[in-house]
Design a protein around this motif. Structure first.
Motif, PDB file in Angstrom:
ATOM      1  N   UNK A 158       0.829  -1.203   0.000  1.00  0.00           N
ATOM      2  CA  UNK A 158       0.000   0.000   0.000  1.00  0.00           C
ATOM      3  C   UNK A 158       0.865   1.255   0.000  1.00  0.00           C
ATOM      4  N   UNK A 159       1.981   1.220   0.719  1.00  0.00           N
ATOM      5  CA  UNK A 159       2.902   2.357   0.713  1.00  0.00           C
ATOM      6  C   UNK A 159       3.432   2.604  -0.705  1.00  0.00           C
ATOM      7  N   UNK A 160       3.679   1.536  -1.442  1.00  0.00           N
ATOM      8  CA  UNK A 160       4.130   1.673  -2.825  1.00  0.00           C
ATOM      9  C   UNK A 160       3.030   2.266  -3.699  1.00  0.00           C
ATOM     10  N   UNK A 161       1.788   1.888  -3.433  1.00  0.00           N
ATOM     11  CA  UNK A 161       0.666   2.460  -4.183  1.00  0.00           C
ATOM     12  C   UNK A 161       0.603   3.970  -4.000  1.00  0.00           C
ATOM     13  N   UNK A 162       0.843   4.442  -2.787  1.00  0.00           N
ATOM     14  CA  UNK A 162       0.857   5.885  -2.538  1.00  0.00           C
ATOM     15  C   UNK A 162       1.930   6.565  -3.390  1.00  0.00           C
ATOM     16  N   UNK A 163       3.116   5.969  -3.439  1.00  0.00           N
ATOM     17  CA  UNK A 163       4.212   6.527  -4.237  1.00  0.00           C
ATOM     18  C   UNK A 163       3.807   6.631  -5.708  1.00  0.00           C
ATOM     19  N   UNK A 164       3.186   5.563  -6.232  1.00  0.00           N
ATOM     20  CA  UNK A 164       2.813   5.546  -7.646  1.00  0.00           C
ATOM     21  C   UNK A 164       1.703   6.549  -7.926  1.00  0.00           C
ATOM     22  N   UNK A 193       1.223   9.358  -6.413  1.00  0.00           N
ATOM     23  CA  UNK A 193       1.858  10.684  -6.462  1.00  0.00           C
ATOM     24  C   UNK A 193       2.561  10.887  -7.796  1.00  0.00           C
ATOM     25  N   UNK A 194       3.216   9.859  -8.255  1.00  0.00           N
ATOM     26  CA  UNK A 194       3.900   9.927  -9.549  1.00  0.00           C
ATOM     27  C   UNK A 194       2.880  10.164 -10.666  1.00  0.00           C
ATOM     28  N   UNK A 195       1.756   9.465 -10.588  1.00  0.00           N
ATOM     29  CA  UNK A 195       0.708   9.613 -11.606  1.00  0.00           C
ATOM     30  C   UNK A 195       0.136  11.018 -11.596  1.00  0.00           C
ATOM     31  N   UNK A 196      -0.027  11.603 -10.400  1.00  0.00           N
ATOM     32  CA  UNK A 196      -0.591  12.950 -10.296  1.00  0.00           C
ATOM     33  C   UNK A 196       0.271  13.975 -11.029  1.00  0.00           C
ATOM     34  N   UNK A 197       1.578  13.726 -11.067  1.00  0.00           N
ATOM     35  CA  UNK A 197       2.481  14.644 -11.764  1.00  0.00           C
ATOM     36  C   UNK A 197       2.435  14.457 -13.275  1.00  0.00           C
ATOM     37  N   UNK A 198       1.822  13.353 -13.734  1.00  0.00           N
ATOM     38  CA  UNK A 198       1.803  13.034 -15.158  1.00  0.00           C
ATOM     39  C   UNK A 198       0.465  13.338 -15.835  1.00  0.00           C
TER      40      UNK A 198
END
Length: 313
Positions: A226-232, A234-239
């Protein structure tokens, strides 16, 4: 005209029970131009003994041992970087490839322009005992083609082991992100922003569902998935670039935040809700969830009751 080389990266970790069936399915491929690499992530069962047996019988197979247990993302990156293929297949050795799998997908690629980076297909799910369970297309409807960025943000629809991927995609992304606990969602987000996807409506793969699968522990309290999902996310939000993409990301954030809260992952729930607010704003229901989450009020029984009623768990 020579056919493009396809590298099958066979990832093994304690797959002794399924390994022979998996490797036999690789060797049974009708496509002639194959490179086969087996990467063992320091198995503690008899997997290595079986792998060495196959290497002796089939000298074209290359065997790489990670030396210590590194996890899927690092082990795969070792494999694809040691490969030479124009196309890459990430193959877990508890799954099974159908004989025409590679040939069908290469043929599909040859009809596509170079901005298509991934061909994916339908799959049959099987049990630990290799009994048929269901088809991927029965559970996950409407497999899109082309620009799938918004789709991968909003919902799950790709069966990961069915993907054949252009080498350039991994070179562009520098492989899987080794800092994450799982690779699929991040790979889809980063690759789909630049490359198109094509769907092949054929059963090419048997994917094995284990009783104690990765997905069954996804929302277990403290799980790094789930912590990795949060990271991804955030990455998606920038894209994201369009309103449709923002709405799709918001749909994902609502789903993940809801499940994070109801499983007691309060830190991750707060992070996801904050990202939702930054993306599209927070609807009334999720403002209420945010308040409950701040007070760490445990309503997990609602999720357990839902699962019991729907799935009889």
């Amino acid at each position: 005209m020579p056919q493009p080389l396809v590298s099958i990266i066979c990832l093994c970790y304690n797959h002794e029970r399924f390994l022979r069936e998996a490797l036999d399915s690789v060797l049974a491929q009708t496509y002639p131009s194959l490179e086969i690499l087996i990467v063992d992530d320091c198995s503690t069962d008899n997997s290595v003994r079986i792998i060495r047996e196959y290497v002796r019988a089939h000298p074209q197979i290359r065997f790489i041992s990670t030396g210590k247990n590194l996890g899927n993302t690092k082990a795969f990156n070792i494999g694809w970087r040691a490969s030479q293929g124009q196309f890459i297949l990430d193959f877990a050795t508890d799954d099974v490839l159908l004989p025409g799998r590679v040939a069908q997908q290469v043929q599909q690629f040859q009809k596509l322009p170079p901005d298509f980076g991934v061909v994916y297909s339908d799959a049959a799910y099987i049990s630990d005992e290799s009994a048929h369970l269901y088809f991927h297309s029965e559970k996950y409807k409407a497999a899109p083609d082309g620009d799938v960025f918004a789709e991968v943000l909003g919902r799950y629809f790709i069966c990961p082991p069915t993907m054949l991927i252009r080498r350039e995609v991994f070179e562009e992304l520098h492989g899987y992100d080794e800092g994450l606990a799982y690779e699929d969602f991040d790979f889809w987000v980063r690759s789909a922003r630049k490359y198109k996807y094509a769907y092949l409506p054929e059963i090419t793969t048997q994917r094995r569902l284990h009783h104690s699968s990765l997905s069954s522990s996804w929302y277990r309290k403290g799980n790094q998935l789930l912590a990795s999902t949060v990271v991804v996310c955030r990455r998606a939000a920038a894209l994201v670039q369009t309103e449709r993409e923002r709405d799709a990301l918001a749909r994902r954030l609502k789903y993940e935040a809801r499940h994070a809260y109801l499983t007691g992952n309060f830190t991750e729930a707060a992070q996801l809700l904050q990202l939702l607010e930054q993306t599209t704003g927070t609807p009334l229901l999720y403002r209420f969830i945010r308040q409950l989450n701040r007070r760490r009020i445990d309503l997990g029984f609602l999720r357990r009751l839902y699962n019991r009623l729907r799935y009889r768990q």
